[in-house]
Motif scaffolding. Sequence first.
Motif, PDB file in Angstrom:
ATOM      1  N   HIS A  54       4.975   2.702  -0.225  1.00 21.54           N
ATOM      2  CA  HIS A  54       5.109   4.149  -0.389  1.00 21.54           C
ATOM      3  C   HIS A  54       4.124   4.662  -1.442  1.00 21.54           C
ATOM      4  N   LEU A  55       3.973   3.896  -2.508  1.00 27.46           N
ATOM      5  CA  LEU A  55       3.064   4.308  -3.580  1.00 27.46           C
ATOM      6  C   LEU A  55       1.613   4.298  -3.100  1.00 27.46           C
ATOM      7  N   MET A  56       1.264   3.343  -2.240  1.00 24.61           N
ATOM      8  CA  MET A  56      -0.125   3.169  -1.826  1.00 24.61           C
ATOM      9  C   MET A  56      -0.613   4.275  -0.878  1.00 24.61           C
ATOM     10  N   LYS A  57       0.287   5.057  -0.385  1.00 29.79           N
ATOM     11  CA  LYS A  57      -0.124   6.117   0.531  1.00 29.79           C
ATOM     12  C   LYS A  57      -1.064   7.077  -0.193  1.00 29.79           C
ATOM     13  N   ASP A  58      -2.214   7.314   0.385  1.00 33.47           N
ATOM     14  CA  ASP A  58      -3.252   8.186  -0.177  1.00 33.47           C
ATOM     15  C   ASP A  58      -3.795   7.667  -1.503  1.00 33.47           C
ATOM     16  N   ARG A  59      -3.631   6.373  -1.746  1.00 35.69           N
ATOM     17  CA  ARG A  59      -4.182   5.761  -2.963  1.00 35.69           C
ATOM     18  C   ARG A  59      -4.993   4.529  -2.591  1.00 35.69           C
ATOM     19  N   THR A  60      -6.057   4.324  -3.303  1.00 40.97           N
ATOM     20  CA  THR A  60      -6.875   3.130  -3.090  1.00 40.97           C
ATOM     21  C   THR A  60      -6.269   1.993  -3.894  1.00 40.97           C
ATOM     22  N   THR A  61      -6.043   0.856  -3.235  1.00 38.24           N
ATOM     23  CA  THR A  61      -5.389  -0.276  -3.897  1.00 38.24           C
ATOM     24  C   THR A  61      -6.240  -1.533  -3.725  1.00 38.24           C
ATOM     25  N   ILE A  62      -6.534  -2.174  -4.844  1.00 37.88           N
ATOM     26  CA  ILE A  62      -7.246  -3.458  -4.826  1.00 37.88           C
ATOM     27  C   ILE A  62      -6.268  -4.510  -5.324  1.00 37.88           C
ATOM     28  N   VAL A  63      -6.010  -5.514  -4.517  1.00 40.48           N
ATOM     29  CA  VAL A  63      -5.058  -6.567  -4.871  1.00 40.48           C
ATOM     30  C   VAL A  63      -5.778  -7.907  -4.890  1.00 40.48           C
ATOM     31  N   ILE A  64      -5.679  -8.605  -6.029  1.00 41.66           N
ATOM     32  CA  ILE A  64      -6.125 -10.000  -6.060  1.00 41.66           C
ATOM     33  C   ILE A  64      -4.970 -10.821  -5.492  1.00 41.66           C
ATOM     34  N   ALA A  65      -5.193 -11.378  -4.332  1.00 41.20           N
ATOM     35  CA  ALA A  65      -4.078 -11.917  -3.545  1.00 41.20           C
ATOM     36  C   ALA A  65      -4.018 -13.434  -3.609  1.00 41.20           C
ATOM     37  N   HIS A  66      -2.817 -13.942  -3.909  1.00 40.86           N
ATOM     38  CA  HIS A  66      -2.541 -15.372  -3.821  1.00 40.86           C
ATOM     39  C   HIS A  66      -1.303 -15.621  -2.974  1.00 40.86           C
ATOM     40  N   ARG A  67      -0.841 -14.573  -2.265  1.00 37.76           N
ATOM     41  CA  ARG A  67       0.357 -14.712  -1.436  1.00 37.76           C
ATOM     42  C   ARG A  67       0.056 -14.235  -0.012  1.00 37.76           C
ATOM     43  N   LEU A  68       0.693 -14.863   0.924  1.00 35.18           N
ATOM     44  CA  LEU A  68       0.461 -14.525   2.336  1.00 35.18           C
ATOM     45  C   LEU A  68       0.839 -13.086   2.642  1.00 35.18           C
ATOM     46  N   SER A  69       1.955 -12.625   2.069  1.00 36.22           N
ATOM     47  CA  SER A  69       2.425 -11.273   2.382  1.00 36.22           C
ATOM     48  C   SER A  69       1.400 -10.237   1.960  1.00 36.22           C
ATOM     49  N   THR A  70       0.739 -10.481   0.828  1.00 36.05           N
ATOM     50  CA  THR A  70      -0.281  -9.546   0.351  1.00 36.05           C
ATOM     51  C   THR A  70      -1.444  -9.487   1.322  1.00 36.05           C
ATOM     52  N   ILE A  71      -1.863 -10.657   1.770  1.00 34.35           N
ATOM     53  CA  ILE A  71      -3.031 -10.743   2.650  1.00 34.35           C
ATOM     54  C   ILE A  71      -2.750 -10.080   4.000  1.00 34.35           C
ATOM     55  N   ARG A  72      -1.582 -10.339   4.559  1.00 37.28           N
ATOM     56  CA  ARG A  72      -1.278  -9.801   5.889  1.00 37.28           C
ATOM     57  C   ARG A  72      -1.220  -8.275   5.882  1.00 37.28           C
ATOM     58  N   ASP A  73      -0.725  -7.679   4.779  1.00 36.46           N
ATOM     59  CA  ASP A  73      -0.550  -6.230   4.721  1.00 36.46           C
ATOM     60  C   ASP A  73      -1.844  -5.473   4.426  1.00 36.46           C
ATOM     61  N   ALA A  74      -2.907  -6.185   4.095  1.00 33.31           N
ATOM     62  CA  ALA A  74      -4.136  -5.529   3.648  1.00 33.31           C
ATOM     63  C   ALA A  74      -4.862  -4.860   4.822  1.00 33.31           C
ATOM     64  N   ASP A  75      -5.439  -3.681   4.544  1.00 34.00           N
ATOM     65  CA  ASP A  75      -6.300  -3.018   5.528  1.00 34.00           C
ATOM     66  C   ASP A  75      -7.630  -3.742   5.660  1.00 34.00           C
ATOM     67  N   LYS A  76      -8.049  -4.375   4.564  1.00 38.95           N
ATOM     68  CA  LYS A  76      -9.311  -5.102   4.551  1.00 38.95           C
ATOM     69  C   LYS A  76      -9.163  -6.279   3.594  1.00 38.95           C
ATOM     70  N   ILE A  77      -9.780  -7.395   3.955  1.00 41.18           N
ATOM     71  CA  ILE A  77      -9.751  -8.587   3.109  1.00 41.18           C
ATOM     72  C   ILE A  77     -11.181  -8.946   2.736  1.00 41.18           C
ATOM     73  N   ILE A  78     -11.402  -9.196   1.459  1.00 34.19           N
ATOM     74  CA  ILE A  78     -12.714  -9.608   0.970  1.00 34.19           C
ATOM     75  C   ILE A  78     -12.601 -11.024   0.440  1.00 34.19           C
ATOM     76  N   VAL A  79     -13.437 -11.912   0.968  1.00 35.31           N
ATOM     77  CA  VAL A  79     -13.411 -13.324   0.574  1.00 35.31           C
ATOM     78  C   VAL A  79     -14.574 -13.576  -0.381  1.00 35.31           C
ATOM     79  N   ILE A  80     -14.280 -14.121  -1.553  1.00 37.62           N
ATOM     80  CA  ILE A  80     -15.306 -14.386  -2.564  1.00 37.62           C
ATOM     81  C   ILE A  80     -15.380 -15.882  -2.826  1.00 37.62           C
TER      82      ILE A  80
END
Length: 616
Positions: free
Chosen positions: A541-567
């Motif tokens: 709900h908070l992320m609506k109309d907000r840009t969110t950058i998540v450093i992800a170490h969990r599957l749930s975070t990765i699956r919900d992402a609009d875009k994934i960046i691999v470094i």
Amino acid sequence: MQKKRLGTRRVLGWLLRYGKPYRGLLIVFIVISIVEIFIGLLAPWAMKILVDNVLGSEPVPVWLVSTINAFSLESKFSLLVAVCLAGLLIGLASEIVSLLHTQLQVGIGQRMVLDMQRDLFEHLQKLSLRYHQQSGTGDAIYRIDADAYCVNNIILSGIFPLMSSLLTLALMFVILFQIEWSLALLSLIVMPPLFLTINRYSERLSERTEKVKEMESGIFNLVHEVFSSIKLVKAFSREHYERERFLEQGTKTMKARLRVTFQESLFSFIVSALTYTGTAIVLAVGGWHVLRGTLTIGDLLVVIAYLGSVYGPLASISHTVGNLQGSLTSARRVYETLNLQPETGDAANAVEVGKLRGHLKFENVNFAYTEERPVLRNINFEVEPGEMVAVVGLTGAGKSTLVSLIPRFYDSTSGRVTIDGVDVRNIKLKSLRESISVVTQEPILFSSSVGENIRYGKLNAAQAEIIKAAEAAQAHDFILEMPEGYDTLLGDSGSQLSGGERQRVSIARALLKDAPILILDEPTSSLDSRSESRIFTALRHLMKDRTTIVIAHRLSTIRDADKIIVIDGGQIVGEGKHAELMRENELYRELYERLLQGFGLDAPTNGKILTTVETN
């Protein structure tokens, strides 16, 4: 190359600026100091009259005759009473003036110290993370807690007493010249060797004291490091090891301090020997004049009292010259700190920004902590407003460094980061950071109450807003179970809470800030799956109309992402949605499989060598 030491004259000129806001009080202080000097000059004359004119048979001085006649003090008894009464009044006046002098000195000194501490505290907060990581927290504490007292020690405990001694010397010389010119000249005989000694030893002591200050600052760093990591120390049973480390550092500092103290004592001995020699010479010559009948015993007592009032402060200053040199060293440290330029200051053309949309873009961004240590290479990606982007990669790949460029904890070495088309370096820092909420990997809490920790995200927030943010972060229920609810004090770094509870309070703080850009540095790493699920429901709900950058170490975070960046190795090696990366990116596929099997991202499991870089 040795660092050039700041000149004493320049340091003193800078320190005197701290007295400008208190010019009125300083003028009063100077007036009282002068009054104190004149009262001190009067003090021995009561004894002179008692010895010469009451107990002795010397004729009454001409300047005293009119006073005696005015008060009808013809008998010696009445003169005795008058002299004793005058001595009492002079003594009381001296004590009253001394009381005012001390109160003013302490009051002005403490105000100037607080001003310097305020400047240091404010400036240290502006300095970059790089500076604090290199210098250590203990060093910052030492500069604020110890070094800042230099302004009081030098100005009010150094310069003013010295000026007072010199003024007393000048007035004493004039009076002594009237009594006996030879004694007046002899009283100055110690001055040339005295100031020569001070000049020679001051330089030597200054260099050694500077080294001691650095070593003492190192002890502060060690103590802070150990007690901020006390849980780890206990877990590994390293109390004895840390004690030995402390003793080693402390012993080196103690020996250095003892060497400086020996030099101070030697210097003090020389100065005291000079003043004793001067007193002995004047006493011998004065006694010879008394024996010849050209000087009275009372006159000699006045001379001795005056010598004590001049030589005493000079000898006292010599005893504390090491402290004065230490204060000069502290002043140089403070001056150098206050003149350090923040790496991420506001540009001349920096602008305030209103409500940002959150359109984020990295354009050919490179970053290195040092030239030999590149961390990010040629980073290019774009995040549309309202998108959630997950950044994944092995530990040390550069993920945390990448997101640190957005709020300008560091500035890129080349390339640029833009928000809504504006280079972040052209946005005023306060305005930029007010537009970004950050939840760090390790929850950072203060020792104040739960409510105050959440309110830190929005200082003027009402209690209802705090509760709403806590509810969204799944923190409200456990807060109500605490002894004082939202008013419960958390202790050092929130020690009364579990890891998951600390993280939820930290998330509530970010929710309350309600910024258009969110940076979540593994925000659910301390939570169980159930709490994590509830929090991400609220975060959606908070992320609506907000840009969110998540450093992800969990599957749930990765699956919900609009875009994934691999470094990997500081470079982007993959970008897209989950399904796309699973098909096309070998590293992402391996990372995902590791997470699926419950492994962390610290190292590869299939024997493949993946490039990583170290980050701070």
